[in-house]
Design a protein around this motif. Structure first.
Motif, PDB file in Angstrom:
ATOM      1  N   ARG A   9       0.801  -1.225   0.000  1.00 38.00           N
ATOM      2  CA  ARG A   9       0.000   0.000   0.000  1.00 38.00           C
ATOM      3  C   ARG A   9       0.834   1.275   0.000  1.00 38.00           C
ATOM      4  O   ARG A   9       0.290   2.357   0.183  1.00 38.00           O
ATOM      5  N   VAL A  10       2.134   1.144  -0.200  1.00 44.30           N
ATOM      6  CA  VAL A  10       2.958   2.349  -0.340  1.00 44.30           C
ATOM      7  C   VAL A  10       3.119   2.657  -1.830  1.00 44.30           C
ATOM      8  O   VAL A  10       2.930   1.794  -2.685  1.00 44.30           O
ATOM      9  N   HIS A  11       3.465   3.892  -2.131  1.00 45.55           N
ATOM     10  CA  HIS A  11       3.464   4.337  -3.520  1.00 45.55           C
ATOM     11  C   HIS A  11       4.830   4.851  -3.954  1.00 45.55           C
ATOM     12  O   HIS A  11       5.666   5.230  -3.124  1.00 45.55           O
ATOM     13  N   GLU A  12       5.033   4.861  -5.250  1.00 45.98           N
ATOM     14  CA  GLU A  12       6.256   5.397  -5.819  1.00 45.98           C
ATOM     15  C   GLU A  12       6.520   6.799  -5.274  1.00 45.98           C
ATOM     16  O   GLU A  12       5.613   7.628  -5.192  1.00 45.98           O
ATOM     17  N   GLY A  13       7.751   7.049  -4.896  1.00 38.73           N
ATOM     18  CA  GLY A  13       8.114   8.347  -4.330  1.00 38.73           C
ATOM     19  C   GLY A  13       8.090   8.385  -2.822  1.00 38.73           C
ATOM     20  O   GLY A  13       8.713   9.272  -2.217  1.00 38.73           O
ATOM     21  N   THR A  57       9.922 -11.269  -4.903  1.00 39.21           N
ATOM     22  CA  THR A  57       8.857 -10.616  -4.133  1.00 39.21           C
ATOM     23  C   THR A  57       7.528 -11.274  -4.474  1.00 39.21           C
ATOM     24  O   THR A  57       7.467 -12.207  -5.266  1.00 39.21           O
ATOM     25  N   GLY A  58       6.473 -10.720  -3.900  1.00 40.68           N
ATOM     26  CA  GLY A  58       5.131 -11.194  -4.216  1.00 40.68           C
ATOM     27  C   GLY A  58       4.607 -10.700  -5.545  1.00 40.68           C
ATOM     28  O   GLY A  58       3.472 -11.000  -5.911  1.00 40.68           O
ATOM     29  N   GLY A  59       5.416  -9.937  -6.275  1.00 45.03           N
ATOM     30  CA  GLY A  59       5.042  -9.523  -7.618  1.00 45.03           C
ATOM     31  C   GLY A  59       3.945  -8.486  -7.692  1.00 45.03           C
ATOM     32  O   GLY A  59       3.394  -8.243  -8.763  1.00 45.03           O
ATOM     33  N   GLY A  60       3.634  -7.844  -6.573  1.00 44.10           N
ATOM     34  CA  GLY A  60       2.558  -6.868  -6.547  1.00 44.10           C
ATOM     35  C   GLY A  60       3.077  -5.450  -6.417  1.00 44.10           C
ATOM     36  O   GLY A  60       4.249  -5.167  -6.689  1.00 44.10           O
ATOM     37  N   PRO A  61       2.219  -4.521  -5.998  1.00 46.88           N
ATOM     38  CA  PRO A  61       2.595  -3.111  -5.871  1.00 46.88           C
ATOM     39  C   PRO A  61       3.356  -2.822  -4.585  1.00 46.88           C
ATOM     40  O   PRO A  61       3.696  -3.714  -3.821  1.00 46.88           O
ATOM     41  N   GLY A  62       3.598  -1.544  -4.338  1.00 49.99           N
ATOM     42  CA  GLY A  62       4.198  -1.117  -3.085  1.00 49.99           C
ATOM     43  C   GLY A  62       5.657  -1.531  -2.962  1.00 49.99           C
ATOM     44  O   GLY A  62       6.449  -1.382  -3.892  1.00 49.99           O
ATOM     45  N   VAL A  63       6.005  -2.051  -1.797  1.00 49.19           N
ATOM     46  CA  VAL A  63       7.369  -2.500  -1.543  1.00 49.19           C
ATOM     47  C   VAL A  63       7.801  -3.531  -2.583  1.00 49.19           C
ATOM     48  O   VAL A  63       8.944  -3.516  -3.057  1.00 49.19           O
ATOM     49  N   HIS A 113      -7.620  -6.549  -3.314  1.00 50.07           N
ATOM     50  CA  HIS A 113      -7.157  -5.165  -3.251  1.00 50.07           C
ATOM     51  C   HIS A 113      -5.733  -5.002  -3.769  1.00 50.07           C
ATOM     52  O   HIS A 113      -5.140  -3.952  -3.622  1.00 50.07           O
ATOM     53  N   GLU A 114      -5.162  -6.042  -4.367  1.00 43.30           N
ATOM     54  CA  GLU A 114      -3.797  -5.945  -4.861  1.00 43.30           C
ATOM     55  C   GLU A 114      -3.731  -6.428  -6.303  1.00 43.30           C
ATOM     56  O   GLU A 114      -4.118  -7.550  -6.603  1.00 43.30           O
ATOM     57  N   GLN A 115      -3.264  -5.573  -7.179  1.00 43.80           N
ATOM     58  CA  GLN A 115      -3.103  -5.934  -8.571  1.00 43.80           C
ATOM     59  C   GLN A 115      -1.706  -6.495  -8.802  1.00 43.80           C
ATOM     60  O   GLN A 115      -0.727  -6.002  -8.270  1.00 43.80           O
ATOM     61  N   ASP A 116      -1.638  -7.529  -9.602  1.00 40.65           N
ATOM     62  CA  ASP A 116      -0.365  -8.136  -9.930  1.00 40.65           C
ATOM     63  C   ASP A 116       0.323  -7.285 -10.991  1.00 40.65           C
ATOM     64  O   ASP A 116      -0.153  -7.177 -12.112  1.00 40.65           O
ATOM     65  N   LEU A 117       1.437  -6.685 -10.642  1.00 43.83           N
ATOM     66  CA  LEU A 117       2.148  -5.806 -11.564  1.00 43.83           C
ATOM     67  C   LEU A 117       3.410  -6.493 -12.069  1.00 43.83           C
ATOM     68  O   LEU A 117       4.245  -6.901 -11.278  1.00 43.83           O
ATOM     69  N   VAL A 158      14.568  -9.868   3.517  1.00 46.72           N
ATOM     70  CA  VAL A 158      14.579  -8.470   3.952  1.00 46.72           C
ATOM     71  C   VAL A 158      13.121  -8.055   4.083  1.00 46.72           C
ATOM     72  O   VAL A 158      12.345  -8.206   3.130  1.00 46.72           O
ATOM     73  N   ILE A 159      12.776  -7.534   5.251  1.00 46.75           N
ATOM     74  CA  ILE A 159      11.371  -7.262   5.546  1.00 46.75           C
ATOM     75  C   ILE A 159      11.197  -5.780   5.850  1.00 46.75           C
ATOM     76  O   ILE A 159      11.791  -5.233   6.789  1.00 46.75           O
ATOM     77  N   PHE A 160      10.363  -5.146   5.043  1.00 43.06           N
ATOM     78  CA  PHE A 160      10.056  -3.723   5.165  1.00 43.06           C
ATOM     79  C   PHE A 160       8.783  -3.536   5.998  1.00 43.06           C
ATOM     80  O   PHE A 160       8.068  -4.494   6.283  1.00 43.06           O
ATOM     81  N   PRO A 161       8.471  -2.299   6.383  1.00 39.36           N
ATOM     82  CA  PRO A 161       7.207  -2.046   7.063  1.00 39.36           C
ATOM     83  C   PRO A 161       6.027  -2.593   6.263  1.00 39.36           C
ATOM     84  O   PRO A 161       5.987  -2.504   5.032  1.00 39.36           O
ATOM     85  N   GLY A 162       5.085  -3.173   6.987  1.00 42.06           N
ATOM     86  CA  GLY A 162       3.910  -3.740   6.331  1.00 42.06           C
ATOM     87  C   GLY A 162       2.873  -4.160   7.342  1.00 42.06           C
ATOM     88  O   GLY A 162       3.013  -3.906   8.547  1.00 42.06           O
ATOM     89  N   GLY A 163       1.847  -4.825   6.858  1.00 43.84           N
ATOM     90  CA  GLY A 163       0.721  -5.225   7.691  1.00 43.84           C
ATOM     91  C   GLY A 163       0.765  -6.686   8.098  1.00 43.84           C
ATOM     92  O   GLY A 163       1.843  -7.264   8.288  1.00 43.84           O
TER      93      GLY A 163
END
Length: 203
Positions: free
Chosen positions: A22-26, A49-55, A79-83, A111-116
């Motif tokens: 749920r984080v965005h570019e920039g 990765t999980g191949g989705g958006p955000g991180v 709620h997650e599109q495969d990008l 490597v684990i970034f902030p997430g839910g």
């Protein structure tokens, strides 16, 4: 079966990177993930990765832009599109448990970034496997001390003080804010493991 076949196509050591979709570019987290992906690619590692958006997108993008192997193990969520813009190898999974197995099977570290919840699930599954000896010398790097430090304090104050975990269970978690250091931790542990494997018996 498709997951194991995909892992066989990863022709170099790899790191699995997790974090919020749920984080965005920039944003600082996205750009940090991008920098980490780039550092691993420059170290000769594939980024999974999980191949989705955000991180996930940030890490894949960093690896892709650096000319590395960028891998996405995706799953359908509402709620997650495969990008796949920055993914050079992708596999779609129907079940979480199969996908999680592949994240571990493919990687030399996390490597684990902030997430839910999903990010925390991956974190605690990894440390449980380490604690129980199912995975040996598997580095887990927590990126962004400002996000993780209070959790580390809680682990020490409650779990460790209560005798629910051993000191090494907490010490196995490495915290950094430096993309290059995140890569050095995982790559260094991989190189030490390779060096140990080359020692003669009793050496």
């Amino acid at each position: 079966r498709a997951g194991f076949a995909a892992v066989e196509l990863i022709d170099r050591p790899a790191v699995s990177i997790f974090g919020s979709a749920r984080v965005h570019e920039g944003s600082p987290v996205y750009e940090a993930a991008r920098a980490v992906g780039r550092c691993f690619a420059e170290s000769g590692f594939a980024v999974v990765t999980g191949g989705g958006p955000g991180v996930m997108e940030g890490a894949n993008r960093g690896a892709y832009e650096a000319g590395g192997l960028s891998v996405g193990f995706s799953i359908e969520l509402p709620h997650e599109q495969d990008l796949k813009d920055y993914v050079s190898l992708s596999v779609a999974f129907r079940h979480f448990y199969a996908r999680k197995t592949m994240f571990l099977h493919a990687a030399e570290g996390f490597v684990i970034f902030p997430g839910g919840y999903g990010t925390l699930d991956e974190l605690f599954e990894a440390v449980t496997l380490i604690q129980t000896g199912k995975v040996d010398r598997f580095p887990v790097v927590l990126f962004d001390g400002g996000y993780w430090d209070e959790m580390i304090v809680w682990l020490r104050a409650e779990l460790l003080a209560g005798g629910y975990v051993w000191p090494q269970d907490v010490e196995s978690l490495r915290v950094t804010d430096d993309p290059a250091e995140a890569a050095r931790i995982v790559v260094g542990e991989y190189e030490r493991r390779c060096a140990d494997a080359e020692l003669p018996a009793g050496g």
